[in-house]
Design an enzyme around this catalytic site. Structure first.
Site, PDB file in Angstrom:
ATOM      1  N   GLU A  38       0.909  -1.254   0.046  1.00 29.95           N
ATOM      2  CA  GLU A  38      -0.132  -0.018   0.122  1.00 29.95           C
ATOM      3  C   GLU A  38       0.779   1.219  -0.010  1.00 29.95           C
ATOM      4  O   GLU A  38       0.418   2.504   0.237  1.00 29.95           O
ATOM      5  CB  GLU A  38      -0.906   0.003   1.179  1.00 29.95           C
ATOM      6  N   SER A  47      -6.531  -2.913   2.684  1.00 25.01           N
ATOM      7  CA  SER A  47      -6.841  -2.594   1.330  1.00 25.01           C
ATOM      8  C   SER A  47      -7.331  -3.687   0.347  1.00 25.01           C
ATOM      9  O   SER A  47      -7.270  -3.764  -0.859  1.00 25.01           O
ATOM     10  CB  SER A  47      -5.836  -1.794   0.491  1.00 25.01           C
ATOM     11  N   TYR A  69      -9.306   2.593  -4.991  1.00 24.74           N
ATOM     12  CA  TYR A  69      -8.352   3.318  -5.747  1.00 24.74           C
ATOM     13  C   TYR A  69      -8.297   3.676  -6.969  1.00 24.74           C
ATOM     14  O   TYR A  69      -7.461   4.577  -7.366  1.00 24.74           O
ATOM     15  CB  TYR A  69      -6.846   2.598  -5.183  1.00 24.74           C
ATOM     16  N   ARG A  71     -11.719   3.034  11.552  1.00 20.40           N
ATOM     17  CA  ARG A  71     -12.744   2.983  10.600  1.00 20.40           C
ATOM     18  C   ARG A  71     -12.988   1.459  10.201  1.00 20.40           C
ATOM     19  O   ARG A  71     -12.102   0.620  10.156  1.00 20.40           O
ATOM     20  CB  ARG A  71     -12.493   3.407   9.320  1.00 20.40           C
ATOM     21  N   ASP A 101     -15.082  -1.588   8.804  1.00 24.00           N
ATOM     22  CA  ASP A 101     -15.899  -2.154   7.439  1.00 24.00           C
ATOM     23  C   ASP A 101     -17.162  -3.124   8.022  1.00 24.00           C
ATOM     24  O   ASP A 101     -16.711  -4.020   8.648  1.00 24.00           O
ATOM     25  CB  ASP A 101     -14.852  -2.642   6.354  1.00 24.00           C
ATOM     26  N   GLU A 153     -13.815  -5.971   9.332  1.00 21.73           N
ATOM     27  CA  GLU A 153     -12.385  -5.628   9.792  1.00 21.73           C
ATOM     28  C   GLU A 153     -12.218  -4.111  10.375  1.00 21.73           C
ATOM     29  O   GLU A 153     -13.281  -3.373   9.935  1.00 21.73           O
ATOM     30  CB  GLU A 153     -11.283  -5.843   8.564  1.00 21.73           C
ATOM     31  N   ASN A 163      -9.973  -0.731  10.491  1.00 21.45           N
ATOM     32  CA  ASN A 163      -8.738   0.253  10.024  1.00 21.45           C
ATOM     33  C   ASN A 163      -8.176   0.992  11.053  1.00 21.45           C
ATOM     34  O   ASN A 163      -8.906   1.914  11.467  1.00 21.45           O
ATOM     35  CB  ASN A 163      -8.907   0.862   8.663  1.00 21.45           C
ATOM     36  N   GLY A 218      -7.455   5.689   5.164  1.00 22.58           N
ATOM     37  CA  GLY A 218      -6.890   6.472   3.989  1.00 22.58           C
ATOM     38  C   GLY A 218      -7.229   7.990   4.423  1.00 22.58           C
ATOM     39  O   GLY A 218      -8.098   8.371   4.867  1.00 22.58           O
TER      40      GLY A 218
END
Length: 312
Positions: A19, A151, A218, A257, A259, A271, A273, A277
């Site tokens: 990443e 990601s 992305y 964050r 998901d 999961e 983060n 981002g």
């Protein structure tokens, strides 16, 4: 100027994970925000600049991390910064390590009472036959993914048993442990937390892929993000509650964050983060914007949280 005054910040981005490019792109937006806020910063790439940072640590008020994946979000960099006495935003060593391993984080979600997709972690010691038998047991389609990547790197949706071997080999080529779990079809959402408060829920609609994979994340135009998400008030509150429970279960701080996927009236946590981002169009900044934070105000808030909690 803000309550923390003019800061000198070590901005860390790049690194060695898959990443890296996403990280460097995020750093460009953060640089602009820091300039707008009047702070001073110097850029350090963890792939080569850490010895220099260790020598000069006392010159900086704090670090700001935009390093994703192994080596950035797994506690390694956090331990280094702790050892040189430089405060930083986001999860510490323990929280970063717990969230990075999808198998461990799933266990902690379950202990906290959250729904998760049925699944299991496998190391390379397991034979393919054992993994295949488990896949047959939970039923196709299923998801195969590396245990410690971000990601959606190395993730596959396996629709029939003939595709399983390639998916397993792909995931094992990236990681020494993999997750095999039931594929859930539903509405993809994500919930940001900022200073222990849930942000508005973001709904993610991949336009060409079945899932929010690396390419979809992305490549501009491949996904539509709607905030606030099109959910009932009950499900919105439940999702925000789940986001905060996940954040606390993984021992996180400042922001995160998580998901999730909504299937009917149920929400399943996928999961979390710990360094979301940070481009201006990323999901956490989008949710923060709907909550009333401009991009630069969000960066300022994270800096204030870093300095507030530097002794904890």
């Amino acid at each position: 100027m803000s309550s923390v005054g003019v800061l000198k910040i070590a901005l860390l981005a790049g690194g060695t994970s898959s990443e890296r490019e996403v990280s460097l792109k995020g750093a460009e937006g953060v640089k602009k925000a820091l300039e707008k806020l009047g702070h001073k910063y110097e850029f350090f790439d963890p792939s080569k600049d850490l010895p220099t940072l260790a020598q000069r640590a006392k010159e900086f008020d704090c670090a700001f991390l935009i390093v994703h994946g192994p080596g950035g979000e797994d506690g390694t960099l956090q331990g280094f910064l702790d050892s040189i006495g430089l405060p930083y935003q986001g999860a510490g060593v323990l929280g970063s390590a717990l969230a990075m391993h999808k198998g461990i984080s799933k266990s902690l979600y379950k202990l906290a009472g959250l729904n998760v997709p049925e699944g299991k972690t496998f190391s390379r010691e397991y034979s393919f036959e054992t993994i295949k038998a488990y896949g047959k047991e939970i039923g196709f389609p299923l998801v195969v993914k590396p245990a410690t990547q971000g990601s959606s790197v190395g993730l596959s949706v396996v629709k029939k048993k003939e595709e399983l071997k390639d998916a397993v080999e792909k995931a094992f080529s990236i990681d020494k442990e993999i997750i095999v779990e039931k594929y859930l079809k539903g509405k993809e959402i994500t919930v940001g937390i900022l200073d222990e408060n849930p942000l508005p829920v973001v709904e993610i609609i991949p336009k060409t892929s079945e899932i929010f994979d690396y390419e979809t994340k992305y490549t501009p135009g491949l996904a539509e993000e709607i905030c606030p998400a099109r959910l009932s008030e009950r499900l919105t509150k439940k999702a925000q509650e789940y986001g905060l429970i996940a954040h606390k279960a993984l021992k996180l701080r400042h922001y995160s964050r998580t998901d999730m996927i909504v299937v009917g009236e149920e929400i399943y946590v996928l999961e979390t983060n710990t360094i979301p981002g940070m481009t201006e169009t990323s999901l956490l900044p989008l949710a923060a914007k709907v909550a009333g934070y401009s991009f630069s105000a969000l960066i300022q808030k994270l800096l204030e949280l870093t300095l507030r909690d530097k002794k904890t």
